[in-house]
Design an enzyme around this catalytic site. Structure first.
Site, PDB file in Angstrom:
ATOM      1  N   HIS A  83       0.839  -1.196   0.000  1.00 40.77           N
ATOM      2  CA  HIS A  83       0.000   0.000   0.000  1.00 40.77           C
ATOM      3  C   HIS A  83       0.880   1.255   0.000  1.00 40.77           C
ATOM      4  CE1 HIS A  83      -2.913   3.055   1.305  1.00 40.77           C
ATOM      5  NE2 HIS A  83      -2.126   3.327   2.325  1.00 40.77           N
ATOM      6  N   ASP A 112       6.309  21.307 -26.665  1.00 39.03           N
ATOM      7  CA  ASP A 112       6.272  19.957 -26.099  1.00 39.03           C
ATOM      8  C   ASP A 112       7.349  19.880 -25.018  1.00 39.03           C
ATOM      9  OD1 ASP A 112       6.239  17.071 -25.685  1.00 39.03           O
ATOM     10  OD2 ASP A 112       5.209  16.949 -27.612  1.00 39.03           O
ATOM     11  N   TRP A 148       7.255  -0.117   3.745  1.00 41.66           N
ATOM     12  CA  TRP A 148       7.746   0.523   2.522  1.00 41.66           C
ATOM     13  C   TRP A 148       9.151   1.084   2.749  1.00 41.66           C
ATOM     14  CZ3 TRP A 148       9.087   5.538   0.871  1.00 41.66           C
ATOM     15  CH2 TRP A 148       8.972   6.542   1.828  1.00 41.66           C
ATOM     16  N   SER A 176      12.496   5.656 -13.965  1.00 38.78           N
ATOM     17  CA  SER A 176      11.390   6.396 -14.569  1.00 38.78           C
ATOM     18  C   SER A 176      11.305   7.810 -14.023  1.00 38.78           C
ATOM     19  CB  SER A 176      10.078   5.646 -14.318  1.00 38.78           C
ATOM     20  OG  SER A 176       8.988   6.490 -14.535  1.00 38.78           O
ATOM     21  N   SER A 177      11.361   7.953 -12.694  1.00 43.85           N
ATOM     22  CA  SER A 177      11.168   9.312 -12.188  1.00 43.85           C
ATOM     23  C   SER A 177      12.399  10.182 -12.421  1.00 43.85           C
ATOM     24  CB  SER A 177      10.714   9.332 -10.733  1.00 43.85           C
ATOM     25  OG  SER A 177      11.465   8.468  -9.971  1.00 43.85           O
ATOM     26  N   HIS A 260      13.577  11.773   3.353  1.00 47.88           N
ATOM     27  CA  HIS A 260      12.994  13.055   3.717  1.00 47.88           C
ATOM     28  C   HIS A 260      12.799  13.974   2.524  1.00 47.88           C
ATOM     29  CE1 HIS A 260      10.856  15.261   6.577  1.00 47.88           C
ATOM     30  NE2 HIS A 260      11.324  16.332   5.976  1.00 47.88           N
ATOM     31  N   GLU A 262      12.228  13.000  -0.284  1.00 49.63           N
ATOM     32  CA  GLU A 262      11.119  12.353  -0.987  1.00 49.63           C
ATOM     33  C   GLU A 262       9.760  12.903  -0.537  1.00 49.63           C
ATOM     34  OE1 GLU A 262      10.652  10.328  -3.436  1.00 49.63           O
ATOM     35  OE2 GLU A 262       8.577   9.698  -3.090  1.00 49.63           O
ATOM     36  N   TYR A 264       9.128  15.818   0.405  1.00 48.97           N
ATOM     37  CA  TYR A 264       8.934  17.140  -0.215  1.00 48.97           C
ATOM     38  C   TYR A 264       8.712  17.012  -1.709  1.00 48.97           C
ATOM     39  CZ  TYR A 264       9.955  18.875   4.325  1.00 48.97           C
ATOM     40  OH  TYR A 264       9.878  19.097   5.659  1.00 48.97           O
ATOM     41  N   SER A 275      -1.028  27.259  -5.169  1.00 49.73           N
ATOM     42  CA  SER A 275      -0.675  28.639  -5.495  1.00 49.73           C
ATOM     43  C   SER A 275      -1.255  29.065  -6.839  1.00 49.73           C
ATOM     44  CB  SER A 275       0.847  28.808  -5.534  1.00 49.73           C
ATOM     45  OG  SER A 275       1.412  28.380  -4.330  1.00 49.73           O
ATOM     46  N   HIS A 309      15.578  12.925  11.917  1.00 48.02           N
ATOM     47  CA  HIS A 309      14.423  13.038  12.822  1.00 48.02           C
ATOM     48  C   HIS A 309      13.504  11.821  12.686  1.00 48.02           C
ATOM     49  CE1 HIS A 309      12.164  15.530   9.549  1.00 48.02           C
ATOM     50  NE2 HIS A 309      11.908  14.264   9.395  1.00 48.02           N
ATOM     51  N   HIS A 310      13.750  10.985  11.675  1.00 51.99           N
ATOM     52  CA  HIS A 310      13.007   9.728  11.578  1.00 51.99           C
ATOM     53  C   HIS A 310      13.638   8.661  12.473  1.00 51.99           C
ATOM     54  CE1 HIS A 310      10.631  10.991   8.026  1.00 51.99           C
ATOM     55  NE2 HIS A 310      11.695  11.714   7.768  1.00 51.99           N
ATOM     56  N   THR A 335       7.430  27.013   5.391  1.00 55.63           N
ATOM     57  CA  THR A 335       6.101  26.441   5.159  1.00 55.63           C
ATOM     58  C   THR A 335       5.032  27.402   5.658  1.00 55.63           C
ATOM     59  OG1 THR A 335       7.135  24.313   5.601  1.00 55.63           O
ATOM     60  CG2 THR A 335       4.769  24.318   5.354  1.00 55.63           C
ATOM     61  N   LYS A 338       4.340  30.115   3.246  1.00 51.89           N
ATOM     62  CA  LYS A 338       3.426  29.694   2.179  1.00 51.89           C
ATOM     63  C   LYS A 338       1.973  29.747   2.640  1.00 51.89           C
ATOM     64  CE  LYS A 338       6.138  27.003  -0.845  1.00 51.89           C
ATOM     65  NZ  LYS A 338       5.490  27.648  -1.960  1.00 51.89           N
ATOM     66  N   ARG A 457       1.860   1.063  15.062  1.00 51.07           N
ATOM     67  CA  ARG A 457       1.491   0.921  13.657  1.00 51.07           C
ATOM     68  C   ARG A 457       1.964  -0.426  13.119  1.00 51.07           C
ATOM     69  NH1 ARG A 457       5.967   4.618  10.439  1.00 51.07           N
ATOM     70  NH2 ARG A 457       4.852   3.848   8.631  1.00 51.07           N
TER      71      ARG A 457
END
Lengths: 532, 211
Positions: A83, A112, A148, A176-177, A260, A262, A264, A275, A309-310, A335, A338, A457
């Site tokens: 998931h 293009d 994951w 790909s990315s 991390h 990732e 963002y 925006s 921090h993880h 943040t 924003k 979890r």
């Protein structure tokens, strides 16, 4: 030039002007058109969203009551793992890449993407990655079941033989990315219309440019991490195995160095979407354009120095914990800039509440809520209590579902008339919004409470005192899942037909994409527009 | 038109991929300098030239096995009180509990982690792989001292050994590589060769991380 070559050149131009899409399946397989590829990305992401959502339904069904009812714990672990992988790499990231493909060339007045053939590749390898990942669920021993985040030694010593499939799937997603990101950067840097200076770029383009750099910086690190897992598991290296001189904690450092930035990658394009939408329906210019650009860049830069921090509970020295705590809290400053800019944009605007705006406002409120729980998690001593509980699950679902996913829905409703040429059903879309808004909060808000009370979890069972809240959460989950079928209905109804949409769908909208007809012609801006 | 930029971006991608692997030695160097992760040197240290007889530090020893490793290692004394700089010897008894020859690797770790770089070992069974015959009992001597530079707030530290059975580590990988269909962990053919590459790979890895 002789008259015959002149004629040939004219013919060619003539041909080019009327060159439409090929027909049948070949159009989609061989296409190098940014709009086709954008549509493919978006539809693929919708499919993955439904598959990943189906897995979430399995998780919520099992957790509806305490005890083990429907699935065995090993399968439950596969569901939480896949998931997560599908929603991150299959739903959110391709959706944003799809939006970039569709909108970035039109927003900067380019005909293009810069590298159209690579664009075709970067999409078409993606289905294979997810085919491999999903197929591993049906192999003997099952698919990945280590979360994951695939922490070693769970993914090395304690995983099954199918882990290689997971590794190769992640490799392909990464390639790909990375290709998608390179394409976005080259397009934005080289193909802006004359007069489109950096500080005139639409914010969606700015946020995607920064996101693309983040992707290029960290996806190779993820590829490195999965490669190390592969060699540790199959080829006898000891990157993460203490017996051979390695260190399992190092896995977490490498993973979160990717992980991390990732998160963002999944939220900066969302900031760009919001925006774009908020000024349109507030009928005002975006408040603080330049500060938005600088805030986005600051968030991107800070994302590289907060990864640990993880990992507060892995036994870091005090100085390290304090550094990562303060660095993390620092991110709330840009943040906050924003969020205040969006609110200031709405301030005294003549606001109307079309569906894209409803999703955008829900985003601002609920993403901020997710940001606040993130701040709570950043407090090191508190994190020792919250770590690996449902509080964390609540936090990242607020920023990713009511954040990233809501922004994608907002973007879809905002540009759907431009893509299809038809208006979507406003009534159905409003039902979709309100059902989603209510159910998503029933789904994720109580997770804060059970998390603070200590529910861990990734466990298929729980203590009895969490039963009522979990039943409520599951009901919210099923309702949210069903509500998304409404979204599918709205999208396909809109593709099929409806009321004709004008070129400028929203009266307050600004930008080059509204200067072309709806639906956007197959080729736009073959001659670059003049930007004043 | 796009090639120069494309080339730079591809270089950046390749550079970041290499950086992921560069993180491995960087991590070790960083931990070496700061002593952050409780990792202890796996090479012999020199004896101390200084002593600090005014200070007492408690050093405790624990061992535990990883997974199904069939070893038992026990320190003769659970805890010793030492003065920094003084060479101390502690005897350990080890036993292979299984009915076949196994290779043991002990990995030391110091808690609190910050104390790791202040514990110096002159002789330790963890410096080498230990081949043990079936049911063989062995005794080892650990010779160590605590650095006089040990921060004052640390009054006690624990030296923990994790015992790994590394006999099959690379034999299994080799087997899986050659015979993916077969799941037997003990293929007779290739085992010698596997052990030789195991030794080579192992030495190399140790060379990289602790060279």
């Amino acid at each position: 030039m002789t008259s015959s070559t002149q004629q040939a050149a004219l013919d060619q131009e003539h041909d080019h002007g009327h060159h439409g899409p090929a027909t049948g399946i070949k159009r989609w397989l061989f296409t190098t058109n940014h709009k086709d590829i954008g549509s493919l990305y978006l539809l693929f992401s919708l499919l993955m969203f439904l598959i990943g959502g189906g897995m979430a339904m399995v998780i919520r069904a099992e957790l509806f009551q305490p005890g083990l009812q429907l699935v065995d714990p090993h399968f439950f672990n596969q569901m939480t793992t896949v998931h997560g992988l599908i929603m991150v790499f299959g739903a959110v990231m391709p959706a944003f890449t799809g939006l970039a493909n569709w909108m970035v060339p039109m927003m900067i007045g380019a005909p293009d993407m810069a590298l159209p053939r690579m664009n075709n590749w970067s999409f078409w390898i993606l289905p294979f990655a997810f085919l491999i990942l999903l197929a591993s669920l049906f192999m003997e021993g099952g698919g990945p079941a280590f979360g994951w985040t695939f922490y070693a030694p769970l993914s090395t010593t304690y995983s099954n033989d199918n882990t290689a499939l997971f590794v190769f799937a992640v490799h392909i997603m990464g390639v790909s990315s990375i290709m998608g990101a390179i394409n976005v950067i080259v397009t934005i840097v080289n193909m802006r219309a004359p007069g489109m200076t950096w500080m005139k770029l639409p914010l969606f383009v700015w946020t995607w440019l920064i996101t693309a750099f983040l992707l290029i910086a960290v996806m190779p690190v993820l590829a490195g991490a999965v490669t190390m897992v592969l060699t540790d598991k199959y080829f006898g290296t000891s990157f993460f195995d203490a017996a051979g001189g390695g260190d399992p904690v190092m896995f977490q450092h490498i993973f979160w160095f990717f992980g991390h930035p990732e998160v963002y990658i999944m939220i900066l394009p969302a900031f760009g979407v919001i925006s774009t939408i908020v000024p349109t329906f507030s009928r005002k210019k975006l408040f603080g354009y330049a500060s938005m650009v600088y805030a986005t860049s600051s968030i991107a830069l800070l994302s590289f120095i907060v990864w640990a921090h993880h990992m507060f509970t892995t036994g870091m020295p005090l100085a390290g914990e304090l550094f990562f705590m303060y660095a993390t809290m620092l991110i709330s400053v840009p943040t906050g800039v924003k969020v205040f800019n969006w609110v200031a944009t709405m301030w005294r605007g003549s606001i109307s509440f079309e569906v894209p705006m409803l999703f955008a406002i829900a985003f601002i409120v609920l993403f901020t809520l997710g940001g606040f729980s993130g701040l709570m998690l950043a407090i090191t001593p508190a994190d020792f209590q919250y770590h690996d509980t449902y509080f964390v699950v609540a936090h990242f679902h607020y920023v990713l579902v009511t954040g990233a996913v809501f922004s994608i829905m907002a973007a879809a409703y905002y540009w759907l008339p431009k893509w299809t040429g038809y208006m979507y059903s406003e009534t159905l879309a409003k039902w979709h919004f309100w059902l989603s808004l209510i159910s998503v909060n029933i789904l994720f808000f109580p997770m804060h409470f059970v998390g603070l009370a200590g529910m861990p979890r990734r466990i298929p069972d729980y203590a009895l005192q969490f039963a009522d809240f979990n039943a409520l959460i599951s009901i919210g989950g099923f309702a949210f899942g069903l509500s998304q079928l409404l979204f599918v209905a709205v999208v396909f109804k809109c593709i099929a037909g409806g009321q004709r949409a004008p070129a400028k769908v929203w009266d307050g909208a600004e930008g080059l994409e509204w200067e072309v007809a709806s639906p956007a012609p197959y080729h736009t801006f073959s001659t670059p527009p003049e930007v004043k | 038109m796009h090639t120069p930029l494309l080339r730079k971006l591809v270089l950046l991608v390749l550079g970041m991929f290499a950086f992921a692997f560069a993180l491995v030695p960087l991590y070790d160097v960083f931990c070496d300098i700061t002593g952050l992760n409780g990792k202890v040197e796996l090479t012999a240290a020199e004896a101390s030239e200084e002593q600090d007889l005014a200070r007492l530090v408690d050093v405790s020893f624990t061992t535990h096995t990883q997974g199904q490793a069939p070893f038992k290692v026990k320190a003769a004394t659970y805890q010793v009180t030492v003065t920094p700089g003084t060479l101390t010897e502690v005897n350990f008894t080890a036993e292979n509990l299984s009915g076949e020859a196994r290779i043991m690797q002990a990995i030391p770790s110091v808690s609190p982690g910050m104390a790791a770089k202040y514990l110096h070992k002159l002789a330790c069974f963890c410096f080498d792989q230990q081949s043990m015959q079936a049911r063989q009992k062995m005794s080892f001597t650990l010779r160590f001292y605590v650095d006089t530079e040990l921060p004052n707030d640390i009054a006690e530290l624990t030296l923990a050994y994790t015992l790994y059975d590394i006999t099959d580590r690379n034999a299994a990988a080799y087997d899986a590589l050659l015979n993916p269909a077969k799941h037997s962990r003990h293929s007779a053919a290739g085992k010698d060769y596997a052990q030789s590459i195991q030794a080579a790979v192992y030495q190399q890895i140790r060379g990289i991380s602790h060279g």
